[in-house]
Design a protein around this motif. Sequence first.
Motif, PDB file in Angstrom:
ATOM      1  N   ALA A   1       6.095  -4.179  -9.163  1.00 12.92           N
ATOM      2  CA  ALA A   1       4.881  -3.903  -9.934  1.00 12.92           C
ATOM      3  C   ALA A   1       4.081  -2.784  -9.277  1.00 12.92           C
ATOM      4  O   ALA A   1       3.313  -2.084  -9.938  1.00 12.92           O
ATOM      5  CB  ALA A   1       4.039  -5.164 -10.040  1.00 12.92           C
ATOM      6  N   HIS A   2       4.315  -2.588  -7.980  1.00 16.24           N
ATOM      7  CA  HIS A   2       3.588  -1.530  -7.262  1.00 16.24           C
ATOM      8  C   HIS A   2       4.367  -0.233  -7.173  1.00 16.24           C
ATOM      9  O   HIS A   2       3.852   0.755  -6.653  1.00 16.24           O
ATOM     10  CB  HIS A   2       3.278  -1.996  -5.838  1.00 16.24           C
TER      11      HIS A   2
ATOM     12  N   PRO B   1       0.806  -1.230   0.000  1.00 15.03           N
ATOM     13  CA  PRO B   1       0.000   0.000   0.000  1.00 15.03           C
ATOM     14  C   PRO B   1       0.835   1.274   0.000  1.00 15.03           C
ATOM     15  O   PRO B   1       0.346   2.323  -0.395  1.00 15.03           O
ATOM     16  CB  PRO B   1      -0.801  -0.099   1.306  1.00 15.03           C
ATOM     17  N   ALA B   2       2.080   1.186   0.441  1.00 15.16           N
ATOM     18  CA  ALA B   2       2.908   2.393   0.509  1.00 15.16           C
ATOM     19  C   ALA B   2       3.751   2.591  -0.733  1.00 15.16           C
ATOM     20  O   ALA B   2       4.424   3.604  -0.878  1.00 15.16           O
ATOM     21  CB  ALA B   2       3.812   2.317   1.736  1.00 15.16           C
TER      22      ALA B   2
ATOM     23  N   SER C   1      11.377  -3.258 -16.425  1.00 15.89           N
ATOM     24  CA  SER C   1      10.005  -3.120 -16.925  1.00 15.89           C
ATOM     25  C   SER C   1       9.091  -2.341 -16.010  1.00 15.89           C
ATOM     26  O   SER C   1       8.080  -1.816 -16.448  1.00 15.89           O
ATOM     27  CB  SER C   1       9.396  -4.477 -17.268  1.00 15.89           C
ATOM     28  N   CYS C   2       9.436  -2.225 -14.735  1.00 20.73           N
ATOM     29  CA  CYS C   2       8.507  -1.551 -13.821  1.00 20.73           C
ATOM     30  C   CYS C   2       8.870  -0.127 -13.446  1.00 20.73           C
ATOM     31  O   CYS C   2       8.027   0.593 -12.933  1.00 20.73           O
ATOM     32  CB  CYS C   2       8.393  -2.325 -12.512  1.00 20.73           C
ATOM     33  N   CYS C   3      10.121   0.249 -13.660  1.00 25.60           N
ATOM     34  CA  CYS C   3      10.567   1.526 -13.081  1.00 25.60           C
ATOM     35  C   CYS C   3      11.134   2.475 -14.128  1.00 25.60           C
ATOM     36  O   CYS C   3      12.339   2.728 -14.154  1.00 25.60           O
ATOM     37  CB  CYS C   3      11.620   1.265 -12.003  1.00 25.60           C
ATOM     38  N   PRO C   4      10.285   3.029 -14.967  1.00 25.07           N
ATOM     39  CA  PRO C   4      10.780   3.868 -16.059  1.00 25.07           C
ATOM     40  C   PRO C   4      11.403   5.176 -15.597  1.00 25.07           C
ATOM     41  O   PRO C   4      12.166   5.791 -16.334  1.00 25.07           O
ATOM     42  CB  PRO C   4       9.515   4.139 -16.881  1.00 25.07           C
ATOM     43  N   LEU C   5      11.094   5.572 -14.360  1.00 23.64           N
ATOM     44  CA  LEU C   5      11.621   6.855 -13.874  1.00 23.64           C
ATOM     45  C   LEU C   5      12.936   6.697 -13.119  1.00 23.64           C
ATOM     46  O   LEU C   5      13.467   7.665 -12.590  1.00 23.64           O
ATOM     47  CB  LEU C   5      10.606   7.515 -12.939  1.00 23.64           C
ATOM     48  N   LEU C   6      13.450   5.476 -13.104  1.00 30.24           N
ATOM     49  CA  LEU C   6      14.616   5.205 -12.281  1.00 30.24           C
ATOM     50  C   LEU C   6      15.824   6.046 -12.673  1.00 30.24           C
ATOM     51  O   LEU C   6      16.199   6.104 -13.845  1.00 30.24           O
ATOM     52  CB  LEU C   6      14.991   3.722 -12.361  1.00 30.24           C
ATOM     53  N   GLU C   7      16.437   6.673 -11.640  1.00 30.26           N
ATOM     54  CA  GLU C   7      17.637   7.468 -11.889  1.00 30.26           C
ATOM     55  C   GLU C   7      18.876   6.865 -11.240  1.00 30.26           C
ATOM     56  O   GLU C   7      19.999   7.120 -11.662  1.00 30.26           O
ATOM     57  CB  GLU C   7      17.439   8.880 -11.322  1.00 30.26           C
ATOM     58  N   GLU C   8      18.655   6.097 -10.184  1.00 23.01           N
ATOM     59  CA  GLU C   8      19.804   5.544  -9.475  1.00 23.01           C
ATOM     60  C   GLU C   8      19.568   4.076  -9.162  1.00 23.01           C
ATOM     61  O   GLU C   8      18.508   3.698  -8.652  1.00 23.01           O
ATOM     62  CB  GLU C   8      20.031   6.311  -8.169  1.00 23.01           C
TER      63      GLU C   8
END
Lengths: 602, 182
Positions: A341-342, A316-317, A365-372
């Motif tokens: 996935a969450h 949930p978080a 596949s789940c974290c397109p905004l990943l910077e680090e």
Amino acid sequence: MMLLQPSMDPNRKRAKSVDRVDSVDSGSESFESTRKCGFPDEVLERVLSLIDSHKDRSSVSLVCKDWYNAERWSRRDVFIGNCYSVSPEIVAARFPRVRSVTLKGKPRFSDFNLVPEDWGADVHPWLSVFSTAYPFLEELRLKRMAVTDESLEFLATNFHGFKALSLLSCDGFSTDGLKAIATHCKNLTELDIQENGIDDLGGHWLSCFPESLTSLEVLNFASLNSEVSFDALEKLVSRCKSLRVLKVNRNVSLDQLQKLLLHCPLLMELGTGTFMQELISGPVTEFKTMFSNCKNLVTLSGLWDTTPLYLPVIYPACASLTFLNLSYATLRSDELANLLAHCKSLRRLWLLDTVGDKGLEAVGSCCPLLEELRVFPADPFDQEIFLGVTESGFVSVSHGCPKLRYVLYFCRQMTNAAVATIARNCPDFTHFRLCIMNPGQPDYLTKEPMDDAFGSVVKTCTKLQRLAISGLLTDRTFEYIGKYAKNLETLSVAFAGSSDLGMESVLKGCMKLRKLEIRDCPFGNAALLSGLTKYESMRSLWMSACNVTMNGCRALAKEKPRLNVEVMRDEEGSDDSQAHKVYVYRSVAGPRRDAPPFVLTL
Amino acid sequence: MDLINFEATELRLGLPGSSTDEPEIKSTTSPVNTNKRSSPEMDSNVSDENGSSRSPPPTKAQVVGWPPVRSYRKNILQGRKSDQPEMGSGMYVKVSMDGAPYLRKVDLKVYKSYGELLKGLQEMFKCIIGLYSEREGYKSEHAPTYEDKDGDWMLLGDVPWEMFITSCKRLRIMKSCEVIES
């Protein structure tokens, strides 16, 4: 009064100077003095006080004498990247109104046991001076400093408005020192204890916070081993209404954590304790709502011992999380995939390599905004258990996460082709730290050196500031670095290179180089001395287990009196002509007066 | 008896746990190991530049400060090896028996007492194992010992079962005659 600048005549062309307390100034300019243009000092100070960046403040202080003075009077934060580059007296003389000090001490390789104990970086001389110069000091952030309980007690009792203490990778103190802080600092807002060489004598320190203390905003004791009184912790958390960061240690159980979370709904960063219950028959359902009230949570860490049964409690978080630190949770690929996935909003992710390449596919596949992304080895010394992650996992992430800027990746195999693909997919890298764990290992498919891998990184990623290289590397790697890595500030090298040319290429080509740390490379005196004109514009140089001799070091020291050239002796004292560990840094404070017997300043 | 078990009890000259068709090993080439030095003081890797030939797996000689993992993390991971379950929610520990060429793993969570554990081990290794008692000495040819969290080797049976399973890192079934009286 001791001033830092060689001359304060604003009409003179100002040369680049080593007399800086903080980071490298961005350039030298010549300036005409501005007449006092009817600008009252107070206004100038007020305007300058809005400038936070240390680099900008450095530049500002170079404009003219008035601006220098206005800047120094309005300076509230001082950042000292090398505690020996300057003395506390000099700092206090230049900046009279400082409220916050950040101090870094030992060379970075001390984190890996390459620096003997009792090397130095004692914080106490700083505290002594500050107790008279900055009695209203509010914040102290220390990294790789030697800190004793006496010093902590001195800090707690001599600085009455003291608010924030952060200790990272420090050593020499025990939980008794923390007791002093908890007891005496009536206005404490921050106590952040991370990864220190601390003597953990028990959790009683936490019970020393008086009932009147309600100001805490940051409390991090995740790295301490002893159990604290849960009752004291719960009461502390419930009365500190502004608490936004809470990181508890492993001894805090899941149901205890649940109780704590009820008291701090505003929490932004949470480090959990152990994230499972012994009795598997206990209902997991009772924890399902644990995180539903944490609307502000952006950072989550801890998750010790978590299992597939309990990990879903955090789902949930997850939607609002931007930083997830799973580097102490031995997750498998499927557990990670289900979790991620969450986590659509993730910017920063730290993992253990137990997740394998499959887990990293899920990241892609789940974290397109990943910077680090940081992937740590679960078993750095034992190859039997896990292969860990390989080049293929890294490539998967690069396909799905084009915004990657920062990567730290421990692996046991890599190829030039994979790294080239990764660099192409993620051209915005600013920090690229690749650790192929077997020293000097080539491309495992082609058997070639890994030169082209790092060549592609420096050619493609023009914003690169920090680079750590590994694998089998010839001088070509360094030629590439010198030729292309024009924004490089920090370089870490181990078991690499073929000759002096390697190090020379880097020193000649990397204009913005500030920190260079080298171990176990065939670089000798010629390489060392090729940087003669460069070291004063750098923070420091470390060379260990290379081919540098005492004579080479003496030559450097003789030519450059404003550098401290320190040689650490090996205990065996086998070959006195070899300089086993060399640490060179610029300083306005002269040679160290507190050097232990095994450190020789030339 | 099913085929898998039969294979497991087969005596072989290979390293413990290895087999000709291990499913876990990747089909790609395993990491090439060049003859890299194990001591930081030795000469550099110049000679091995030109396509090193495959050499036998490296010895586990550790280079100081390498890989560059902070002490704090290293200590956590080493501690973790003992009490972190490696599969699911079980508590698997390695079991070696003197004279047997390969190790096994048991899930301590499956047993409720020393008696049950010994029975399980006896079935696994096809031998008789007995607890030591002050009165009767060793009841059999084999004595069960374990390595605890502090790295000490202890005889089984002295501490309550619950305490034992949280502190046991690995088991070793020794020949009774080789157990040194404390």
